[in-house]
Write a protein that holds these residues in place. Structure first.
Motif, PDB file in Angstrom:
ATOM      1  N   SER A 180      79.454 -11.164  71.963  1.00  0.00           N
ATOM      2  CA  SER A 180      80.482 -10.387  71.283  1.00  0.00           C
ATOM      3  C   SER A 180      79.967  -8.980  70.993  1.00  0.00           C
ATOM      4  N   THR A 181      80.697  -7.979  71.458  1.00  0.00           N
ATOM      5  CA  THR A 181      80.286  -6.594  71.195  1.00  0.00           C
ATOM      6  C   THR A 181      80.228  -6.331  69.700  1.00  0.00           C
ATOM      7  N   PHE A 182      81.200  -6.862  68.959  1.00  0.00           N
ATOM      8  CA  PHE A 182      81.215  -6.676  67.507  1.00  0.00           C
ATOM      9  C   PHE A 182      79.944  -7.229  66.865  1.00  0.00           C
ATOM     10  N   LEU A 183      79.566  -8.456  67.235  1.00  0.00           N
ATOM     11  CA  LEU A 183      78.382  -9.083  66.627  1.00  0.00           C
ATOM     12  C   LEU A 183      77.091  -8.404  67.083  1.00  0.00           C
ATOM     13  N   ILE A 184      77.063  -7.967  68.342  1.00  0.00           N
ATOM     14  CA  ILE A 184      75.870  -7.250  68.826  1.00  0.00           C
ATOM     15  C   ILE A 184      75.641  -6.002  67.984  1.00  0.00           C
ATOM     16  N   ILE A 185      76.692  -5.202  67.816  1.00  0.00           N
ATOM     17  CA  ILE A 185      76.569  -3.977  67.020  1.00  0.00           C
ATOM     18  C   ILE A 185      76.270  -4.315  65.565  1.00  0.00           C
ATOM     19  N   LEU A 186      76.830  -5.415  65.064  1.00  0.00           N
ATOM     20  CA  LEU A 186      76.571  -5.825  63.683  1.00  0.00           C
ATOM     21  C   LEU A 186      75.093  -6.168  63.479  1.00  0.00           C
ATOM     22  N   ILE A 192      67.413  -8.053  64.420  1.00  0.00           N
ATOM     23  CA  ILE A 192      67.694  -7.554  65.768  1.00  0.00           C
ATOM     24  C   ILE A 192      67.676  -8.686  66.787  1.00  0.00           C
ATOM     25  N   ILE A 193      66.894  -9.716  66.499  1.00  0.00           N
ATOM     26  CA  ILE A 193      66.810 -10.855  67.426  1.00  0.00           C
ATOM     27  C   ILE A 193      68.150 -11.562  67.555  1.00  0.00           C
ATOM     28  N   GLY A 194      68.980 -11.491  66.502  1.00  0.00           N
ATOM     29  CA  GLY A 194      70.281 -12.150  66.536  1.00  0.00           C
ATOM     30  C   GLY A 194      71.174 -11.675  67.667  1.00  0.00           C
ATOM     31  N   ALA A 195      70.979 -10.421  68.132  1.00  0.00           N
ATOM     32  CA  ALA A 195      71.805  -9.900  69.231  1.00  0.00           C
ATOM     33  C   ALA A 195      71.580 -10.665  70.528  1.00  0.00           C
ATOM     34  N   ASN A 196      70.477 -11.410  70.612  1.00  0.00           N
ATOM     35  CA  ASN A 196      70.209 -12.205  71.812  1.00  0.00           C
ATOM     36  C   ASN A 196      71.093 -13.441  71.913  1.00  0.00           C
ATOM     37  N   TYR A 197      71.768 -13.790  70.831  1.00  0.00           N
ATOM     38  CA  TYR A 197      72.479 -15.068  70.781  1.00  0.00           C
ATOM     39  C   TYR A 197      73.998 -14.909  70.750  1.00  0.00           C
ATOM     40  N   THR A 198      74.495 -13.758  71.171  1.00  0.00           N
ATOM     41  CA  THR A 198      75.938 -13.552  71.199  1.00  0.00           C
ATOM     42  C   THR A 198      76.304 -12.606  72.341  1.00  0.00           C
ATOM     43  N   PHE A 245      79.811   6.273  71.069  1.00  0.00           N
ATOM     44  CA  PHE A 245      80.370   6.112  69.723  1.00  0.00           C
ATOM     45  C   PHE A 245      79.839   4.841  69.053  1.00  0.00           C
ATOM     46  N   LEU A 246      79.714   3.760  69.795  1.00  0.00           N
ATOM     47  CA  LEU A 246      79.167   2.530  69.219  1.00  0.00           C
ATOM     48  C   LEU A 246      77.701   2.716  68.838  1.00  0.00           C
ATOM     49  N   ALA A 247      76.976   3.503  69.625  1.00  0.00           N
ATOM     50  CA  ALA A 247      75.561   3.738  69.341  1.00  0.00           C
ATOM     51  C   ALA A 247      75.360   4.486  68.038  1.00  0.00           C
ATOM     52  N   SER A 248      76.379   5.191  67.577  1.00  0.00           N
ATOM     53  CA  SER A 248      76.246   5.936  66.323  1.00  0.00           C
ATOM     54  C   SER A 248      76.283   5.023  65.104  1.00  0.00           C
ATOM     55  N   LEU A 249      76.868   3.828  65.223  1.00  0.00           N
ATOM     56  CA  LEU A 249      77.046   2.951  64.056  1.00  0.00           C
ATOM     57  C   LEU A 249      75.721   2.475  63.461  1.00  0.00           C
ATOM     58  N   TYR A 268      70.519  -0.059  76.960  1.00  0.00           N
ATOM     59  CA  TYR A 268      70.830  -1.453  76.612  1.00  0.00           C
ATOM     60  C   TYR A 268      72.348  -1.672  76.571  1.00  0.00           C
ATOM     61  N   LEU A 269      73.065  -0.745  75.925  1.00  0.00           N
ATOM     62  CA  LEU A 269      74.513  -0.912  75.796  1.00  0.00           C
ATOM     63  C   LEU A 269      75.227  -0.747  77.131  1.00  0.00           C
ATOM     64  N   VAL A 270      74.803   0.243  77.922  1.00  0.00           N
ATOM     65  CA  VAL A 270      75.515   0.554  79.166  1.00  0.00           C
ATOM     66  C   VAL A 270      75.155  -0.423  80.280  1.00  0.00           C
ATOM     67  N   GLU A 271      73.861  -0.665  80.496  1.00  0.00           N
ATOM     68  CA  GLU A 271      73.437  -1.450  81.652  1.00  0.00           C
ATOM     69  C   GLU A 271      73.396  -2.954  81.375  1.00  0.00           C
ATOM     70  N   PHE A 272      72.887  -3.345  80.211  1.00  0.00           N
ATOM     71  CA  PHE A 272      72.746  -4.775  79.935  1.00  0.00           C
ATOM     72  C   PHE A 272      74.030  -5.361  79.361  1.00  0.00           C
ATOM     73  N   ARG A 273      74.709  -4.592  78.482  1.00  0.00           N
ATOM     74  CA  ARG A 273      75.927  -5.094  77.856  1.00  0.00           C
ATOM     75  C   ARG A 273      77.194  -4.614  78.556  1.00  0.00           C
TER      76      ARG A 273
END
Length: 424
Positions: free
Chosen positions: A329-335, A321-327, A273-277, A259-264
């Motif tokens: 921003s990498t910061f907000l996605i990870i948040l 988790i659904i909130g990641a569909n509406y941004t 490193f982001l996946a560890s958060l 998801y992070l590499v291909e979609f984002r």
């Protein structure tokens, strides 16, 4: 009067490390997936099937695995299954065909089958009820903290040794740990460094220090025992809840790096490193849940409040988790994903319900049934997501996870009822 020893905490450490290795061998495929797909020409649907293959055997064989846990001593059973699933992990570094990967992932699932019912039985034997949710939280945190710290390490190992080297290193670690387990683990009454005061403390607190595997009448399995695993509504409440909790966890265990590499579009090393958060957030969640739950028990709150409240709050947070569909921003996605996984951590002390609800002589069987239903999420979710993201869009997948989590919330809220042991 002598003070009770505290050997149960060193036993808990052994279980914790074993859980870390368990999930290392489940999740390394998610790190390797991007490079595997590129080298071997695999589609998202084929990758989803590989992700799912582990759970075919893991979930289907949970009930036989639980029965085995009731019969075979933990000191023997754990190192045997550890060696076999680690060998299957290691061999993945030498193959290239789709069918071979499917077969080896299924083999890992087969040999990991008794692991979580065994973890639960060990903790139920070694810990009184007022410490049990904390103990379960500590060993369960191994699946989160291990992945949080290991994900960047696994990414670096793959960067240095390739995805094949990643599997070889992972398998070798498990083989070494199997010998360490056999050397240091003993059941409570057979541990030379446990004094009578600690045994009394555990037993009077509701810990099942007796080894029922030694009682021949306890070893006779009947289909009436199996009926007990399916006839109670409260058990179905935790079964369904575990399926729903597992669905979110399986997403992070399988498709999250993709998801992070291909979609984002994140860099592979950065994504590690982001996946560890989110895993760190889940680690905080499961420890907070376990220690808060036991604190409420010590303060005199009922099991309905002390055990259910963290789980219900966790289920609500997981839907974020659904909130990641509406941004974008990498910061907000990870948040959003971290909040969701924090909630997953809060709801991951669910094994405490098995230790409190299951008939004493059927803890392994009920635990196996519980893990069987929960394990179906690992069969279904990777394949469903594989189809949902076939056109490259992950948004339907996140909606799916959010909806399933809501069902889990309703299950814990309406089906379980009073939290008390079933007497048969």
């Amino acid at each position: 009067m002598a003070k009770p020893t505290r050997k149960r905490y060193s036993i808990l450490f052994l279980v914790f490390v074993t859980v870390v290795i368990n999930y290392l061998d489940r999740s390394n495929i998610s790190i390797a997936a991007f490079a595997m797909r590129d080298e071997l020409g695999l589609s998202t649907v084929q990758m989803g099937i590989i992700f799912s293959a582990f759970a075919w055997t893991y979930s289907i064989l949970q009930i036989p695995g639980g029965i085995m846990v009731d019969k075979v001593k933990a000191r023997i059973l754990y190192p045997v299954i550890l060696v076999f699933w680690s060998i299957a992990t290691l061999i993945q570094g030498f193959i290239s065909s789709l069918s071979a990967f499917i077969g080896l992932r299924a083999a890992i699932g087969l040999f990991e089958t008794p692991s979580y019912p065994l973890n639960n039985k060990i903790v139920t034997s070694w810990f009184p009820e007022k410490e049990r949710a904390s103990a379960i939280a500590v060993y369960t945190s191994g699946q989160f903290i291990g992945l949080a710290f290991l994900t960047p390490v696994l990414v670096l190992i793959q960067d240095a040794l390739g995805w094949r080297g990643l599997f070889i290193v992972s398998g070798a670690i498990g083989i070494v740990w199997a010998f360490i387990w056999y050397i240091f683990y003993r059941d409570p009454k057979k541990h030379k460094k446990v004094n009578q005061e600690e045994l009394t403390y555990i037993k009077e607190g509701g810990g099942l220090v007796e080894d029922h595997s030694e009682e021949k009448e306890q070893q006779q399995f009947t289909f009436d025992d199996l009926k007990h695993a399916f006839k109670y509504r409260k058990l179905w409440g935790v079964y369904i809840g575990q399926f729903c909790t597992g669905s979110l966890f399986v997403f992070f265990l399988t498709w999250f790096p993709t998801y992070l590499v291909e979609f984002r579009g994140l860099d592979f090393i950065k994504s590690g490193f982001l996946a560890s958060l989110p895993f760190l957030a889940a680690f905080v969640g499961v420890l907070l849940s376990g220690f808060t739950s036991d604190f409420l028990v010590r303060k005199g709150y009922t099991n309905e409040i002390s055990r259910k409240t963290p789980v219900l709050i966790g289920m609500i947070l997981s839907m974020s988790i659904i909130g990641a569909n509406y941004t974008d921003s990498t910061f907000l996605i990870i948040l959003f994903l971290s909040i969701a996984f924090l909630g997953n951590g809060l709801s991951s002390i669910t094994w405490v319900f098995i230790s409190l609800l299951a008939p004493k002589r059927l803890i392994g069987l009920i635990g196996g049934t519980f893990n069987f239903i929960g394990g179906l999420s690992a069969v279904i979710t990777p394949v469903v997501i594989g189809f949902l993201v076939e056109d490259g869009d992950f948004e339907p997948a996140l909606f799916y996870i959010g909806a399933v989590t809501f069902i889990g919330f309703c299950s814990y809220l309406f089906l379980i009822g009073k939290v008390e042991r079933i007497e048969i």
